[in-house]
Design a protein around this motif. Structure first.
Motif, PDB file in Angstrom:
ATOM      1  N   HIS A  59     -27.431  -5.215 -11.445  1.00 33.80           N
ATOM      2  CA  HIS A  59     -27.634  -3.961 -12.168  1.00 33.80           C
ATOM      3  C   HIS A  59     -26.435  -3.661 -13.057  1.00 33.80           C
ATOM      4  O   HIS A  59     -26.523  -3.724 -14.281  1.00 33.80           O
ATOM      5  N   TRP A  78     -22.741   0.600  -5.139  1.00 35.58           N
ATOM      6  CA  TRP A  78     -22.734   1.615  -6.192  1.00 35.58           C
ATOM      7  C   TRP A  78     -24.039   2.404  -6.218  1.00 35.58           C
ATOM      8  O   TRP A  78     -24.064   3.581  -5.923  1.00 35.58           O
ATOM      9  N   HIS A  79     -25.126   1.745  -6.603  1.00 30.31           N
ATOM     10  CA  HIS A  79     -26.390   2.458  -6.765  1.00 30.31           C
ATOM     11  C   HIS A  79     -27.418   2.024  -5.731  1.00 30.31           C
ATOM     12  O   HIS A  79     -28.587   2.379  -5.824  1.00 30.31           O
ATOM     13  N   HIS A  80     -26.970   1.209  -4.741  1.00 32.53           N
ATOM     14  CA  HIS A  80     -27.751   0.930  -3.539  1.00 32.53           C
ATOM     15  C   HIS A  80     -28.970   0.055  -3.778  1.00 32.53           C
ATOM     16  O   HIS A  80     -29.959   0.145  -3.047  1.00 32.53           O
ATOM     17  N   ASP A 173     -31.209   1.645 -19.431  1.00 38.66           N
ATOM     18  CA  ASP A 173     -30.573   2.393 -18.352  1.00 38.66           C
ATOM     19  C   ASP A 173     -29.940   3.648 -18.951  1.00 38.66           C
ATOM     20  O   ASP A 173     -28.896   3.588 -19.596  1.00 38.66           O
ATOM     21  N   THR A 175     -28.355   5.986 -17.654  1.00 35.98           N
ATOM     22  CA  THR A 175     -27.036   6.365 -17.139  1.00 35.98           C
ATOM     23  C   THR A 175     -25.912   5.831 -18.016  1.00 35.98           C
ATOM     24  O   THR A 175     -24.812   6.398 -18.033  1.00 35.98           O
ATOM     25  N   HIS A 416     -31.457   6.559  -9.872  1.00 34.28           N
ATOM     26  CA  HIS A 416     -31.784   5.745  -8.694  1.00 34.28           C
ATOM     27  C   HIS A 416     -32.889   6.380  -7.868  1.00 34.28           C
ATOM     28  O   HIS A 416     -33.655   5.681  -7.207  1.00 34.28           O
ATOM     29  N   CYS A 445     -23.899  10.581  -7.971  1.00 31.05           N
ATOM     30  CA  CYS A 445     -22.631   9.964  -8.382  1.00 31.05           C
ATOM     31  C   CYS A 445     -22.356  10.264  -9.848  1.00 31.05           C
ATOM     32  O   CYS A 445     -23.259  10.196 -10.683  1.00 31.05           O
ATOM     33  N   TYR A 447     -19.662   9.252 -13.008  1.00 31.57           N
ATOM     34  CA  TYR A 447     -18.703   8.210 -13.349  1.00 31.57           C
ATOM     35  C   TYR A 447     -17.713   8.668 -14.413  1.00 31.57           C
ATOM     36  O   TYR A 447     -17.447   7.973 -15.378  1.00 31.57           O
ATOM     37  N   THR A 514     -17.751   6.502  -5.635  1.00 35.24           N
ATOM     38  CA  THR A 514     -19.169   6.180  -5.814  1.00 35.24           C
ATOM     39  C   THR A 514     -19.568   4.970  -4.974  1.00 35.24           C
ATOM     40  O   THR A 514     -20.751   4.765  -4.699  1.00 35.24           O
ATOM     41  N   GLN A 518     -21.913   5.696   0.100  1.00 34.64           N
ATOM     42  CA  GLN A 518     -23.058   5.124   0.806  1.00 34.64           C
ATOM     43  C   GLN A 518     -22.815   5.019   2.300  1.00 34.64           C
ATOM     44  O   GLN A 518     -23.761   5.048   3.096  1.00 34.64           O
TER      45      GLN A 518
END
Length: 561
Positions: A59, A78-80, A173, A175, A416, A445, A447, A514, A518
């Motif tokens: 990703h 980060w984004h799982h 994306d 983001t 996400h 999260c 950034y 970030t 998790q």
């Protein structure tokens, strides 16, 4: 150096797996990142067996060595995103591309990686899994819409999918718009969610058009270009639109919103000649824009009616901490103030003062794009629940065969979350077991510099809900790894239920938070108690020790106060 002083050969302090490492360097449960030629490879040992896969999430390139391994999958820190250890396949959003797989050999006390191996059969690419979805139309080409199209294509149904998007760019994306791309750290082409070849051929069809009506009786949608598309399943993923205050001067060309890639292009172009930037709204997006403009060496002022930035999400104490760190970077805040207009050179505030600005960026919130659903008569959620399309746990809307995902289906408005909903939607459409999603355990999260991460309830929200709380705090300045990295500015805060020991929320500010958040998300998902967290051994020296110290602080047992 390896154990016993043996030199293994390194690139940037990473072992060369072609030369190998001592088998003792990879005990049960361990992960080591190294290299094979130009490739970054991750070695890990689970149940005695050694596996070698790509070391970076497909990703955004997060180091998977900092992730979590569970149930045959590795999860990005980060984004799982989730990847199969057996096949390398991306089995959980927001990643879509698979990880490369490698041959690892353990012989005579050494582990070597000898080259790439062919991945095992995909677990998702079997059209026999679940029922055929029939014709699927997806309205909206954002994170959720693309995820839905991608997962259907992997299940062998790509040719049955049409994705209709009114964005001139192919799915990207979003983001990136307020983060890497806006700050100049990533090129435009890095924003794409998939190569252009994904849409077309045997894959989903991408139709660049605007849907103007939805006919529930005929089960079809009509586009501005005159196409009528029948559906067996319709997925509404229209996202949200920026809210522009109805104030004098806000229609001027110097005033920008940031929601799309085209918006980011315009903002970057405007920033070339601007010296003074005013950001209206101390939201996550507002602070990310402020950080990006500071990175571009602009003078930045943030104006907001709030007394403390992000207090509703992070709590007042953490919000003030965030404000202080942004001020150290050069951002000026005018809080508790409302904007009354813009004359092209300055903002007029409600106290009579003026803020000179060549460029104004609105971070004043977004609202779900519900026009299509509302006109068709679909049920909507209450305003205090986000005001989007009302959906059930399977993301089904009030009319048969219609689903809603992403921002239009309500908060939290996170990429996400939207992508995960895209996967759940495919499970529902194909008649598979649909796994529930607890929105209260979705991390947010940001950034900017410093990074911000949060999950669950703030202290104030917990008290509003009747909890008697315990609060833990630990500063980055008390952590050896943070000091060694030159990142002593940060804070970890935890919120517990005094009665049960339940972790209610966690809020973090600082370097790499970030990635760290998790750990708390997993703890909350598994209903881990404060006692279990306190008895968990955290490695030293690591940033993760601060997570432990914050828990200990809540119970008066902090070690490095």
């Amino acid at each position: 150096m390896a154990e016993g002083g043996e030199k293994t050969g390194t690139t940037d302090d990473k072992p060369d797996f072609a030369r190998g490492i001592p088998a003792g360097d990879l005990p049960e449960g361990a992960m080591i990142e190294g290299t094979l030629g130009e490739d970054k490879v991750l070695l890990l040992r689970r149940d005695g067996a050694v596996t070698a896969i790509g070391a970076r999430c497909t990703h955004l390139g997060a180091p998977l060595a900092k992730g979590i391994v569970a149930e045959g999958e590795i999860r990005c820190p980060w984004h799982h995103a989730r990847f199969s250890l057996e096949t390398g396949e991306a089995v959980g959003a927001p990643a879509f591309a698979p990880l490369p797989c490698y041959r690892a050999e353990e012989r005579d006390g050494r582990i070597t990686v000898t080259g790439r191996r062919e991945a095992a059969d995909s677990s998702l690419g079997k059209s026999s899994l679940g029922k055929s979805p029939g014709k699927v139309v997806i309205v909206g080409g954002g994170a959720g819409g693309h995820a839905c199209a991608e997962w259907l294509a992997r299940a062998g149904h790509g040719a049955a999918v049409t994705l209709v998007s009114d964005d001139p760019d192919p799915p990207y994306d979003r983001t990136f718009c307020s983060k890497q791309y806006l700050s100049g750290k990533a090129p435009r082409e890095k924003t794409r969610l998939a190569p252009e070849s994904f849409y077309g051929g045997e894959g989903p069809r991408l139709l660049r058009d605007r849907v103007v009506s939805l006919d529930l009786g005929a089960e079809e949608i009509v586009t501005a270009g005159g196409e009528r598309l029948a559906y067996d399943a319709l997925v509404i993923a229209t996202g949200a639109a920026p809210q522009t205050p109805d104030l004098p001067g806000f229609d001027r060309p110097e005033v920008h919103t940031l929601r799309s890639l085209a918006d980011a292009d315009a903002l970057i172009a405007a920033a070339e000649s601007a010296r003074r930037v005013a950001v209206i709204g101390a939201s996550f997006i507002g602070l990310e824009v402020a950080a990006a403009m500071i990175a571009r060496e602009k003078r930045v002022t943030v104006v907001a009616p709030d007394a403390v930035p992000l207090a509703k999400v992070l709590g007042e104490a953490v919000g003030r901490f965030v404000q202080g760190l942004h001020e150290e970077k050069g951002v000026t805040f005018r809080l508790g103030r409302k904007v009354e207009g813009f004359d092209g050179t300055a903002l007029a505030l409600d106290d009579g003062s003026r803020i000179e600005a060549d460029l104004v960026v609105l971070g004043t919130g977004v609202a779900p794009r519900i026009d299509l659903a509302e006109a068709a008569g679909l049920a909507l959620a209450e305003k205090d629940a986000g005001g989007g399309i009302a959906v059930d746990a399977t993301l089904a809307a009030s009319a048969p065969g219609i689903y809603a995902i992403g921002d239009v289906a309500g908060p939290p408005m996170l990429a996400h979350k939207a992508e995960h909903e895209g996967v759940i939607c495919v499970e529902t459409i194909k008649g598979l077991h649909t796994h529930p999603m607890d929105k209260g355990k979705i991390p947010g999260c940001t950034y900017c510099q410093p990074q911000i991460a949060s999950v669950g309830l703030t202290e104030a929200k917990a008290k509003e809900q009747g909890f008697d709380v315990r609060i833990g705090r630990f500063p980055f300045a008390g952590n050896g790894k943070a000091i060694a990295l030159g990142e002593p500015d940060g804070l970890v805060k935890t919120v517990f239920d005094r009665k049960t020991g339940q972790l209610l929320g966690a809020h973090m500010v600082g370097a790499e938070v970030t990635e760290l958040i998790q750990g708390y998300v997993v703890a909350m998902t598994l209903e881990t108690t404060e006692e279990e967290l306190m008895h968990t051994v955290f490695p030293h020296p690591t940033l993760s020790e601060m997570m432990h110290e914050s828990v200990l602080d809540a119970y008066g047992r902090v070690i490095h106060a």
